[in-house]
Design a protein around this motif. Structure first.
Motif, mmCIF file in Angstrom:
data_model
loop_
_atom_site.group_PDB
_atom_site.id
_atom_site.type_symbol
_atom_site.label_atom_id
_atom_site.label_comp_id
_atom_site.label_asym_id
_atom_site.label_seq_id
_atom_site.Cartn_x
_atom_site.Cartn_y
_atom_site.Cartn_z
ATOM 1 N N ILE A 41 0.848 -1.198 0.000
ATOM 2 C CA ILE A 41 0.000 0.000 0.000
ATOM 3 C C ILE A 41 0.880 1.244 0.000
ATOM 4 N N HIS B 150 2.551 2.137 -3.370
ATOM 5 C CA HIS B 150 1.723 2.725 -4.423
ATOM 6 C C HIS B 150 1.821 4.252 -4.454
ATOM 7 N N ALA C 182 4.129 -2.929 -5.493
ATOM 8 C CA ALA C 182 3.097 -2.098 -6.126
ATOM 9 C C ALA C 182 3.160 -2.246 -7.641
ATOM 10 N N THR D 227 -3.603 -5.457 -7.365
ATOM 11 C CA THR D 227 -3.210 -5.194 -5.973
ATOM 12 C C THR D 227 -4.313 -5.556 -4.992
ATOM 13 N N THR E 42 -5.382 3.043 -5.334
ATOM 14 C CA THR E 42 -3.935 2.995 -5.578
ATOM 15 C C THR E 42 -3.434 4.175 -6.402
ATOM 16 N N CYS F 60 -3.616 6.153 -0.073
ATOM 17 C CA CYS F 60 -2.673 5.071 0.249
ATOM 18 C C CYS F 60 -1.988 5.319 1.596
#
Length: 129
Positions: A24, A27, A42, A49, A97, A103
């Motif tokens: 996470i 991203h 990512a 994802t 994302t 994120c």
């Protein structure tokens, strides 16, 4: 001088948890990673994802519950783990994302996951004392 199964399963779940929340986080700057030729999760997971995070967080929860059961943890730990699971569902369901602010918020929410799990363990220990 041995390492028991509760510790092994807890550790394995924690490694997967780190991979999930780090994905996470990654991203946020995946464009920089691409420019530098880095192979972050990512980039590797890309549009999949959400599916990867679902699998990773599912495995985390399964391993943590197994660790808790093997260690003889009680109801407080299991309730805490259910709350952690709800947090994982929220992260995956609301993750965008393409939005670095989104994120970062989901990444940071993992500190609460850790505190919730810890609080459940401590509550069980206090109850037994």
């Amino acid at each position: 001088g041995s390492l028991g199964w509760p510790a092994v399963t807890l550790y394995a779940g924690s490694v997967l948890w780190t991979v999930a929340y780090d994905t996470i986080y990654a991203h946020q700057d995946k464009e920089d990673d691409l420019a530098l030729g880095l192979k972050s999760t990512a980039i590797r997971f890309g549009d999949a994802t959400r599916q990867w995070l679902t699998g990773l967080y599912g495995a985390v929860l399964a391993l943590w519950v197994l660790a808790a059961m093997l260690a003889g943890a009680g109801a407080f730990t299991l309730v805490a783990l259910a709350l952690c699971g709800a947090g994982f569902v929220w992260q995956v369901a609301t993750l965008d994302t393409g939005d670095p602010v989104n994120c970062l918020a989901r990444f940071k929410s993992n500190r609460f996951i850790g505190w919730i799990f810890f609080a459940g363990l401590v509550a069980d220990m206090v109850l037994r004392a």
